[in-house]
Every structure is written in structure tokens, then in C-alpha cells.
Write a protein that holds these residues in place. Structure first.
Motif, PDB file in Angstrom:
ATOM      1  N   MET A 151      -3.328   7.741   5.294  1.00 33.18           N
ATOM      2  CA  MET A 151      -4.348   7.463   4.282  1.00 33.18           C
ATOM      3  C   MET A 151      -5.716   7.331   4.931  1.00 33.18           C
ATOM      4  O   MET A 151      -5.852   6.770   6.021  1.00 33.18           O
ATOM      5  CB  MET A 151      -4.031   6.163   3.536  1.00 33.18           C
ATOM      6  N   THR A 187       0.829  -1.206   0.000  1.00 34.40           N
ATOM      7  CA  THR A 187       0.000   0.000   0.000  1.00 34.40           C
ATOM      8  C   THR A 187       0.862   1.255   0.000  1.00 34.40           C
ATOM      9  O   THR A 187       0.565   2.230  -0.709  1.00 34.40           O
ATOM     10  CB  THR A 187      -0.944  -0.006   1.219  1.00 34.40           C
ATOM     11  N   GLU A 188       1.946   1.256   0.758  1.00 33.08           N
ATOM     12  CA  GLU A 188       2.811   2.430   0.785  1.00 33.08           C
ATOM     13  C   GLU A 188       3.600   2.580  -0.510  1.00 33.08           C
ATOM     14  O   GLU A 188       3.917   3.698  -0.915  1.00 33.08           O
ATOM     15  CB  GLU A 188       3.723   2.370   2.007  1.00 33.08           C
ATOM     16  N   TRP A 202       0.911   4.236  -2.926  1.00 32.39           N
ATOM     17  CA  TRP A 202       0.454   5.596  -2.648  1.00 32.39           C
ATOM     18  C   TRP A 202       1.561   6.566  -2.268  1.00 32.39           C
ATOM     19  O   TRP A 202       1.344   7.767  -2.242  1.00 32.39           O
ATOM     20  CB  TRP A 202      -0.615   5.571  -1.559  1.00 32.39           C
ATOM     21  N   VAL A 224      -5.806  10.166  -4.932  1.00 35.68           N
ATOM     22  CA  VAL A 224      -5.320   9.846  -3.585  1.00 35.68           C
ATOM     23  C   VAL A 224      -6.405  10.080  -2.547  1.00 35.68           C
ATOM     24  O   VAL A 224      -7.064  11.115  -2.534  1.00 35.68           O
ATOM     25  CB  VAL A 224      -4.064  10.691  -3.259  1.00 35.68           C
ATOM     26  N   TYR A 225      -6.549   9.106  -1.653  1.00 35.34           N
ATOM     27  CA  TYR A 225      -7.504   9.195  -0.549  1.00 35.34           C
ATOM     28  C   TYR A 225      -6.754   9.600   0.719  1.00 35.34           C
ATOM     29  O   TYR A 225      -6.497   8.780   1.591  1.00 35.34           O
ATOM     30  CB  TYR A 225      -8.167   7.840  -0.325  1.00 35.34           C
ATOM     31  N   ASP A 226      -6.395  10.872   0.821  1.00 40.42           N
ATOM     32  CA  ASP A 226      -5.751  11.326   2.042  1.00 40.42           C
ATOM     33  C   ASP A 226      -6.823  11.800   3.025  1.00 40.42           C
ATOM     34  O   ASP A 226      -8.025  11.679   2.773  1.00 40.42           O
ATOM     35  CB  ASP A 226      -4.717  12.416   1.745  1.00 40.42           C
ATOM     36  N   ARG A 286      -1.677   9.946  -7.698  1.00 42.04           N
ATOM     37  CA  ARG A 286      -0.489   9.105  -7.791  1.00 42.04           C
ATOM     38  C   ARG A 286      -0.287   8.736  -9.257  1.00 42.04           C
ATOM     39  O   ARG A 286      -1.232   8.335  -9.938  1.00 42.04           O
ATOM     40  CB  ARG A 286      -0.699   7.840  -6.959  1.00 42.04           C
ATOM     41  N   TYR A 332      -4.143   7.375 -10.240  1.00 39.90           N
ATOM     42  CA  TYR A 332      -4.924   7.054  -9.046  1.00 39.90           C
ATOM     43  C   TYR A 332      -5.240   8.302  -8.242  1.00 39.90           C
ATOM     44  O   TYR A 332      -4.317   9.013  -7.822  1.00 39.90           O
ATOM     45  CB  TYR A 332      -4.153   6.075  -8.154  1.00 39.90           C
ATOM     46  N   TRP A 352     -10.379   4.313   1.940  1.00 38.24           N
ATOM     47  CA  TRP A 352      -9.725   3.481   0.928  1.00 38.24           C
ATOM     48  C   TRP A 352      -9.866   2.008   1.272  1.00 38.24           C
ATOM     49  O   TRP A 352     -10.236   1.177   0.446  1.00 38.24           O
ATOM     50  CB  TRP A 352      -8.255   3.864   0.814  1.00 38.24           C
ATOM     51  N   TYR A 409     -11.751   6.155  -6.775  1.00 35.01           N
ATOM     52  CA  TYR A 409     -11.044   5.014  -7.351  1.00 35.01           C
ATOM     53  C   TYR A 409     -12.070   3.935  -7.687  1.00 35.01           C
ATOM     54  O   TYR A 409     -12.246   2.965  -6.977  1.00 35.01           O
ATOM     55  CB  TYR A 409     -10.016   4.486  -6.339  1.00 35.01           C
ATOM     56  N   CYS A 459       0.723   4.578   5.725  1.00 33.24           N
ATOM     57  CA  CYS A 459      -0.652   4.076   5.838  1.00 33.24           C
ATOM     58  C   CYS A 459      -1.455   4.800   6.901  1.00 33.24           C
ATOM     59  O   CYS A 459      -2.684   4.844   6.825  1.00 33.24           O
ATOM     60  CB  CYS A 459      -0.638   2.578   6.139  1.00 33.24           C
TER      61      CYS A 459
END
Length: 523
Positions: free
Chosen positions: A173, A162-163, A166, A412-414, A308, A410, A177, A446, A170
Motif C-alpha cells: 500500500m 488495514t489488511e 484493503w 485503493v491507494y496502491d 475495495r 474505497y 494512505w 479517500y 501493508c
């Protein structure tokens, strides 16, 4: 194709010739509506679902299984491409971790055997600890996944990959997600499935993780997903109602005094200007917001949305059967590659030589960073080294390579993405009802290819109806049905001719978007 450096008037202007934009354009031209599409790429349609051709080899930008529970989407695929151009392919993907392979979705006993007794016990104790005493304030991907699987399994099977994807920790995030993409995975279900397999009890075709439908096979265009979108493009142009401007990036989208739009785009031969009653955008929300006139009040929040980027290094390798997987997730910190595609396993017709194979190493990066900026020759050398480190390919058998870069692959889901998206969405819906956002980047969600198409399908329904009959933001975006269930089993596009009670019942189904009641804004 229309000539550049000109002005024209159409019913609908479309930004982006990816799955969402081309789906909307195709359905609108079928209804006799005139459409003008601009596409930033000069060579390919399909966006991230395109198929790149290189010296006779064809390879995807990521893998794209053609699977959907929406019968409308399945029917549309068949209508655009034709059933004869689909092939049925075996589905296999695994996780590579510390030199061993793990099935994906995870199979409990296989995973425990690979991990060894002591580590397996630690994983189970960690799992039980967080199931009994879960984290109460679940805000991050790490929080959600730890509660679901325990911290030990999270650190092995989720954290590293995952890291890589993105480029951020993690714990920064959003939990959205995890809730969206992996909520269908259950350790308990995997344990039960493993027990049934061990005891020979898993014999029914619809039993748990052994479901034998699209879990083990999927349909795929013979020459890759780009084949679908090239066919859609051709049908739009052949209709006599469509115009396509390749190599044209959005310059400005201006609201006119009549509720319509004036779209300008820059191309190699100058600008084109399109006047339209409606505008459909699959462009990244951040990019759209700064090109809108008048500038939205929420433009600053939209500017905070992150993306991303992504690049594929394709290697042409001697040997027909390198490994059986369609793709392998690389959960190994010794290498930078995140996923490896085997394009012969997707379709043998994508590889022109029967004695050759083509693999794609996927690197997740940010535009302008070290990976993104490397010379193609150096990237091919890196990919060659890493395939040898992983033991997947003998470097002596690699004959050539090619690199393809994909911007904004992608959203990003921050921690702040949801509020930023909501601010722009609500402002645009309130002030500009004839501007419609569709697709992955257009909605900063996403979603999968079929969900992106569905947002376009519902948008076309809204345009034809003259009002927002359907709330496109209710299109289901989770991925769990890609691992189980039958294709085309649910009607994801409800009929417009339904009562309020029927619409409410339909909306309660997982894949069915909400029908907006007359007089009520889609919220």
C-alpha cells in the motif's frame, strides 16, 4: 422526475447522486441553471452516505459524522436539511484487540495497561528504535507507520485491520494512505495526555487530546445521513430546473464539436440522452474513462485503478444498550468482520422499537469474491457467529438480519494509483475543460463527506465563473481534524474577490484550496 426514453438539453449533466453530485446540482439550480442527474441505484440517493430502510429500521453504509471545519459546508447542511433535524450525539469509538478494548484515538496508559508490562516495554523500545533510526526509503504504509509508531505497535494496532480493509499486504500500500489518514495521531501526544490525566492537570477544554468540542460529540441527522441527501434531491426537483433519472447507469459521455457533452444512460425503460454545456462526474475514474468518447490516451492507466468493495450485515437484536460505542474497530484475525456499528448510538430514532437494537457488521471485500458472493442468509449466520465469538451480542437475542452490498466503496491507494490518477486528470483538464471530476470516486481520493461536497462547491464556482478559478484538487482530504478542533472555524471556500497576495495567504491554510491565478491552468 422526468420520463425515461427521451432526449433533453440542460446546462449541466451530473453523473451520480451522492454528496458531491447532489451538492453541485442543488447549488446550480439555486442559480437558475438546468441540471440532469443520472444515478445508477434505483432506490436510494446519497451513494455511500445513504441510509437504508428495512422493516422500520434504518442503518448507514458506514458511519458518517456531520462535522466540518468549513463554515460553508456547515451552513449548507443547515440550509438543505434544517437545524431542527440535527441531533447532538456523544462520540465514542474503540479498538477491539485480543478480547480487550482500547480507546480511539489511542490513550497511551490505557493501551500500555491492556498490553501488559513486557509487551509495553517491547512497544516502547520498538518506538524509540524507529524514531532514532527511521527507515530512509518510505514507500509503503508499513514503512510510514513503522517510522511513526515502531514496528511492534504497527503490527498490533494497524496491520491486521488495514489488511482487512484493503485486502492487500501493508507493504504494497502507498505511504500516501497513512500520511493522509493517520498523520494526526501521535504516540508522544498520547503519553503527554496520559501523564496530565494521571496528575489531574488536564483541565483546560482545549488541551491536547482532551479537547472537548467535536472530539466527544457530533451532529447527526435524526434518521441518518440519507435524510440529508433525500432533502437535497427534493429541493433540486422542486426548483423546476432539475431532472433526476434513478436506476440509470452511464452508457457513454461524448464530447461534442462545441466543447459540450452528450451523455447517454441506460435505464429499466430504455436510454435517455442529455445534451449539456458542462458535465460533472462523481463516477469512479476507471468507469468514466472507458465510457468517454473519444477514448482518453490515459484510459489504460485509468483501467489500472483499484477499488475495495464493502458489505454491511445488519442484525436486529433484543436489548436497548448493547454497548456505548458508535462503532468498534475489530483488530482480531479470528473473525472476518472489520468494524461494528451500533446504530442506536448514532440515533435512537433509527431503531423503531425501544427494546431493540440494530448493529451493522462491516465486511471489506472485492466484488465477486467469496464474501461478496455469499447468500444473504449465510452472511447473517456468519455475522451472528462472529458477534458471539467477540462476546458483543448473545446469539439468542438476534431476531433478524439484512445485507446491503456497496460497490467501489474505497479507492485503493496502491503503489501506482497516484501516477494513474494524475495521467487521466491532466489529460482531461487539457482536452476537456468543461468536464469536472468531483467527490471520492470521481477523483479517486479517500476524502470525507464534507471534502467531497467542497469539491462540488468549488466546481460550481468555476462553472459560474466560466473558468477554473479554483483548483479543486487542493481541497484538503486528511482526517485528523475529525479528532480535534471546533466545527466551522475555518473558511474553506475563499472569496473569489481577493488579491493574489491574499489568495496565496489563504492557500497556505490547511483547509483552504488554492485559487488559480487568471490565465494559469489548475495544476
Amino acid at each position: 422526475m422526468a420520463c425515461a426514453s427521451q432526449e433533453l438539453a440542460v446546462d449541466v449533466a451530473v453523473i451520480g447522486a451522492g454528496p458531491a453530485g447532489l451538492t453541485a446540482a442543488y447549488l446550480l439550480t439555486k442559480q437558475g441553471k438546468s441540471v440532469a442527474i443520472i444515478e445508477k441505484d434505483a432506490s436510494y440517493v446519497g451513494g455511500i452516505s445513504r441510509t437504508v430502510a428495512h422493516e422500520g429500521y434504518r442503518f448507514d453504509i458506514g458511519g458518517h459524522r456531520f462535522f466540518s471545519k468549513s463554515q460553508q459546508v456547515v451552513d449548507l447542511w443547515n440550509e438543505i436539511l434544517g437545524e431542527d433535524d440535527f441531533i447532538q450525539r456523544p462520540r465514542m469509538s474503540r479498538i477491539y484487540y485480543e478480547g480487550k478494548f482500547y480507546s480511539y484515538p489511542l490513550r497511551a496508559f490505557e493501551a500500555l495497561a491492556n498490553l501488559g508490562l513486557l509487551r509495553s516495554i517491547a512497544c516502547m523500545l520498538s518506538y524509540l528504535r524507529y524514531r532514532l533510526f527511521p527507515k530512509k526509503d518510505v514507500e509503503s504504509f508499513e514503512d510510514w507507520t513503522t517510522n511513526q509508531f515502531g514496528h511492534k505497535l504497527y503490527s498490533i494496532f494497524f496491520k491486521t485491520y488495514t489488511e482487512k480493509v484493503w485486502g492487500m499486504p501493508c507493504d504494497e500500500m502507498s505511504a500516501d494512505w497513512a500520511a493522509q489518514r493517520i498523520k494526526g495521531l501521535s504516540l508522544w501526544s498520547a503519553v503527554i495526555d496520559g501523564l496530565k490525566r494521571s496528575l489531574g492537570l488536564n483541565k483546560t477544554p482545549n488541551d491536547g487530546m482532551a479537547t472537548k468540542t467535536l472530539l466527544e460529540t457530533f451532529r447527526y441527522p435524526r434518521l441518518g445521513p440519507g435524510m440529508m441527501w433525500e432533502a437535497a434531491r427534493d429541493k433540486v426537483l422542486a426548483s423546476g430546473h432539475g431532472h433526476l433519472f434513478m436506476g440509470h447507469g452511464l452508457k457513454q459521455l461524448t464530447a461534442d464539436a462545441r466543447g459540450g457533452w452528450r451523455m447517454s444512460a441506460s435505464g429499466p425503460d430504455g436510454d435517455i440522452v442529455v445534451s449539456a454545456r458542462h458535465a460533472i462526474s462523481s463516477a469512479p475514474m476507471r468507469e468514466l474513462a472507458k465510457r468517454l468518447h473519444p477514448l482518453p490516451e490515459s484510459a489504460f492507466q485509468a483501467s489500472e485503478l483499484g477499488y475495495r468493495d464493502f458489505l454491511t450485515v445488519a442484525l436486529m437484536v433484543e436489548g436497548e444498550d448493547l454497548f456505548p460505542d458508535n462503532w468498534i474497530y475489530i483488530h482480531d484475525s479470528k473473525v472476518k468482520v472489520g468494524r461494528v456499528q451500533n446504530f442506536r448510538s448514532w440515533s435512537p430514532e433509527m431503531v423503531p422499537d425501544a427494546d431493540m437494537a440494530c448493529v451493522g457488521l462491516e465486511y471489506f471485500c472485492f466484488e465477486g469474491d467469496g464474501l461478496w458472493s455469499m447468500d444473504d442468509e449465510d452472511l447473517v449466520a456468519l455475522a451472528t457467529d462472529e458477534m458471539e465469538v467477540l462476546g458483543l451480542v448473545d446469539r439468542k437475542k438476534i431476531r433478524s438480519g439484512a445485507v446491503v452490498r456497496q460497490e467501489k466503496a474505497y479507492p485503493v491507494y496502491d503503489a501506482s494509483y497516484a501516477a494513474n490518477v494524475d495521467a487521466l486528470r491532466r489529460e482531461l483538464e487539457s482536452k476537456h475543460p468543461t468536464l469536472h471530476l468531483v467527490g471520492r470516486n470521481g477523483m479517486h481520493r479517500y476524502n470525507n463527506q464534507d471534502h467531497a461536497m467542497m469539491t462540488a462547491m468549488l466546481t460550481v464556482e468555476n462553472i459560474l465563473a466560466g473558468e477554473r478559478v479554483y483548483d479543486t484538487w487542493c481541497v484538503n482530504e486528511d482526517a485528523e481534524y475529525h479528532e480535534a478542533g471546533e466545527e466551522g472555524t475555518d473558511k474553506a471556500l475563499p472569496s473569489r474577490e481577493v488579491s493574489a497576495d491574499q489568495a496565496a495567504a489563504l492557500a497556505s491554510l490547511r483547509e483552504v484550496p488554492e485559487r488559480v491565478e487568471p490565465g494559469r491552468r489548475a495544476a
